[in-house]
Design a protein around this motif. Structure first.
Motif, short mmCIF file in Angstrom:
data_model
loop_
_atom_site.label_atom_id
_atom_site.label_comp_id
_atom_site.label_asym_id
_atom_site.label_seq_id
_atom_site.Cartn_x
_atom_site.Cartn_y
_atom_site.Cartn_z
N ALA A 19 -9.45 -8.24 6.37
CA ALA A 19 -10.42 -8.27 5.28
C ALA A 19 -10.30 -7.03 4.41
CB ALA A 19 -11.84 -8.40 5.83
N ARG A 20 -10.11 -5.86 5.03
CA ARG A 20 -10.00 -4.63 4.25
C ARG A 20 -8.69 -4.60 3.47
NH1 ARG A 20 -13.14 -2.57 8.77
NH2 ARG A 20 -11.31 -1.86 9.91
N LEU A 21 -7.64 -5.19 4.00
CA LEU A 21 -6.38 -5.30 3.27
C LEU A 21 -6.59 -6.14 2.01
CD1 LEU A 21 -3.36 -4.74 3.11
CD2 LEU A 21 -2.98 -6.70 4.61
N GLY A 22 -7.35 -7.21 2.12
CA GLY A 22 -7.67 -8.03 0.96
C GLY A 22 -8.50 -7.28 -0.07
N ILE A 23 -9.45 -6.51 0.40
CA ILE A 23 -10.29 -5.70 -0.50
C ILE A 23 -9.42 -4.70 -1.25
CG2 ILE A 23 -12.10 -3.94 -0.58
CD1 ILE A 23 -13.37 -5.46 1.88
N MET A 24 -8.60 -3.99 -0.52
CA MET A 24 -7.74 -2.97 -1.12
C MET A 24 -6.78 -3.59 -2.14
SD MET A 24 -8.71 -0.12 0.31
CE MET A 24 -7.39 1.03 -0.02
N THR A 25 -6.19 -4.72 -1.79
CA THR A 25 -5.27 -5.39 -2.69
C THR A 25 -5.98 -5.84 -3.96
OG1 THR A 25 -3.92 -6.10 -0.82
CG2 THR A 25 -3.62 -7.29 -2.87
N SER A 26 -7.20 -6.33 -3.81
CA SER A 26 -7.99 -6.77 -4.96
C SER A 26 -8.33 -5.61 -5.89
CB SER A 26 -9.30 -7.42 -4.50
OG SER A 26 -9.04 -8.57 -3.74
N LEU A 27 -8.56 -4.44 -5.34
CA LEU A 27 -9.02 -3.30 -6.13
C LEU A 27 -7.90 -2.43 -6.70
CD1 LEU A 27 -12.06 -2.12 -3.96
CD2 LEU A 27 -12.12 -3.43 -6.11
N VAL A 28 -6.74 -2.43 -6.08
CA VAL A 28 -5.70 -1.46 -6.46
C VAL A 28 -5.25 -1.61 -7.92
CG1 VAL A 28 -3.65 -2.77 -5.70
CG2 VAL A 28 -3.63 -0.25 -5.63
N GLY A 29 -5.25 -2.79 -8.45
CA GLY A 29 -4.82 -2.98 -9.83
C GLY A 29 -5.96 -3.00 -10.83
N ARG A 30 -7.14 -2.62 -10.39
CA ARG A 30 -8.32 -2.66 -11.26
C ARG A 30 -9.03 -1.30 -11.24
NH1 ARG A 30 -7.78 -7.68 -8.75
NH2 ARG A 30 -7.88 -9.45 -10.19
N PRO A 31 -8.58 -0.38 -12.08
CA PRO A 31 -9.16 0.96 -12.08
C PRO A 31 -10.67 0.99 -12.36
CG PRO A 31 -7.41 0.78 -13.73
CD PRO A 31 -7.51 -0.53 -13.05
N LYS A 32 -11.16 -0.01 -13.11
CA LYS A 32 -12.60 -0.06 -13.39
C LYS A 32 -13.36 -0.73 -12.25
CE LYS A 32 -12.13 -0.02 -18.37
NZ LYS A 32 -12.44 -0.69 -19.62
#
Length: 119
Positions: A19-32
């Motif tokens: 789940a945390r891998l999914g969270i990190m992947t979702s956020l890494v390309g979205r600086p905002k």
């Protein structure tokens, strides 16, 4: 050659959880960052499950949670910290090494099928 070349010490256990891998992947390309509801949808998590994983990541300094209002509606915005982004990029570098090593090992034993059973 290192004593334990396949120990992969850089695989951050905090990030490596599904789940945390999914969270990190979702956020890494979205600086905002992302709104909680959008992150929940992308990761396929319940409110409680996402909240708990975000709490763990926030306590580790990897994610920042910002709460505000749009009109009278509460909004929770989630984003990676600079440290969190770097930790994730370091993690990905080690994960790429894992994939390379596995591909090389598979090439050495081409007679072994890597396809799932029944395929």
């Amino acid at each position: 050659m290192p004593e334990a070349p396949f120990s992969y010490q850089g695989l951050d256990r905090l990030i490596h959880e599904k789940a945390r891998l999914g969270i990190m992947t979702s956020l890494v390309g979205r600086p905002k960052g992302l709104a909680f509801k959008d992150l929940k949808k992308l990761c396929g998590l319940t409110d409680g499950n996402l909240s708990r994983h975000l709490q763990v990541l926030e306590e580790a300094g990897i994610v920042r949670i910002e709460k505000s209002f749009e009109g009278k509606r509460p909004v929770t915005q989630c984003r990676l910290t600079a440290e969190g982004r770097q930790r994730f990029l370091d993690y990905l570098a080690v994960l790429e090494e894992v994939v390379r090593n596995a591909a090389e090992a598979a090439e050495l034993a081409p007679d072994i099928s890597l396809a799932p059973k029944g395929v």
